[in-house]
Design a protein around this motif. Structure first.
Motif, PDB file in Angstrom:
ATOM      1  N   GLU A 116       0.810  -1.214   0.000  1.00  0.00           N
ATOM      2  CA  GLU A 116       0.000   0.000   0.000  1.00  0.00           C
ATOM      3  C   GLU A 116       0.848   1.270   0.000  1.00  0.00           C
ATOM      4  O   GLU A 116       1.433   1.634  -1.013  1.00  0.00           O
TER       5      GLU A 116
ATOM      6  N   PRO B  35       2.961   4.292  -6.855  1.00  0.00           N
ATOM      7  CA  PRO B  35       1.922   3.768  -7.748  1.00  0.00           C
ATOM      8  C   PRO B  35       2.468   2.982  -8.953  1.00  0.00           C
ATOM      9  O   PRO B  35       1.916   1.954  -9.313  1.00  0.00           O
TER      10      PRO B  35
ATOM     11  N   LYS C 127       3.452  -0.887  -8.015  1.00  0.00           N
ATOM     12  CA  LYS C 127       2.532  -1.753  -7.272  1.00  0.00           C
ATOM     13  C   LYS C 127       2.461  -3.163  -7.862  1.00  0.00           C
ATOM     14  O   LYS C 127       2.467  -4.139  -7.123  1.00  0.00           O
TER      15      LYS C 127
ATOM     16  N   ASN D  41      -3.739  -3.004  -0.667  1.00  0.00           N
ATOM     17  CA  ASN D  41      -4.328  -1.704  -0.987  1.00  0.00           C
ATOM     18  C   ASN D  41      -5.816  -1.750  -0.677  1.00  0.00           C
ATOM     19  O   ASN D  41      -6.443  -2.812  -0.680  1.00  0.00           O
ATOM     20  N   SER D  42      -6.416  -0.611  -0.421  1.00  0.00           N
ATOM     21  CA  SER D  42      -7.827  -0.561  -0.056  1.00  0.00           C
ATOM     22  C   SER D  42      -8.705  -0.933  -1.252  1.00  0.00           C
ATOM     23  O   SER D  42      -8.288  -0.860  -2.413  1.00  0.00           O
TER      24      SER D  42
ATOM     25  N   THR E  44      -9.143   1.235  -4.522  1.00  0.00           N
ATOM     26  CA  THR E  44      -8.056   1.423  -5.494  1.00  0.00           C
ATOM     27  C   THR E  44      -8.214   0.560  -6.737  1.00  0.00           C
ATOM     28  O   THR E  44      -7.595   0.836  -7.763  1.00  0.00           O
TER      29      THR E  44
ATOM     30  N   THR F 115      -6.992  -4.469  -5.098  1.00  0.00           N
ATOM     31  CA  THR F 115      -7.119  -5.501  -4.074  1.00  0.00           C
ATOM     32  C   THR F 115      -7.369  -6.892  -4.644  1.00  0.00           C
ATOM     33  O   THR F 115      -6.758  -7.872  -4.200  1.00  0.00           O
TER      34      THR F 115
END
Length: 79
Positions: free
Chosen positions: A34, A39, A42, A68-69, A72, A75
């Motif tokens: 996260e 970015p 990732k 990550n939430s 985004t 996940t």
């Protein structure tokens, strides 16, 4: 219930740091996908953590991954 006294968060895009962290005496080693990962890295971080995951837990230490939430859109791929 297990007591977690020392969680160690490590950027998932840094295999060198993950390997060093694997020998530290933390109760839980948590590769981070996260906030600590830029970015643009990732997807690379996800691949690195998946490859190194078996060697990151052991000797009674738990392995967890910080995802990550949901908002985004990353996940599902991380799971």
């Amino acid at each position: 219930m297990d007591l977690i006294r020392s969680p160690l968060f490590v950027p998932g895009n840094r295999p060198d740091m993950l390997q060093k962290a694997a020998v530290q005496p933390a109760d839980v080693l948590i590769p981070d996908l996260e906030d600590s990962v830029p970015p643009g890295e990732k997807v690379k971080a996800r691949e690195i953590v998946a490859r190194l995951a078996p060697s990151l837990s052991g000797e009674g230490r738990k392995g967890k991954v910080r995802l990550n939430s949901l908002g985004t859109g990353l996940t599902r791929g991380e799971l």
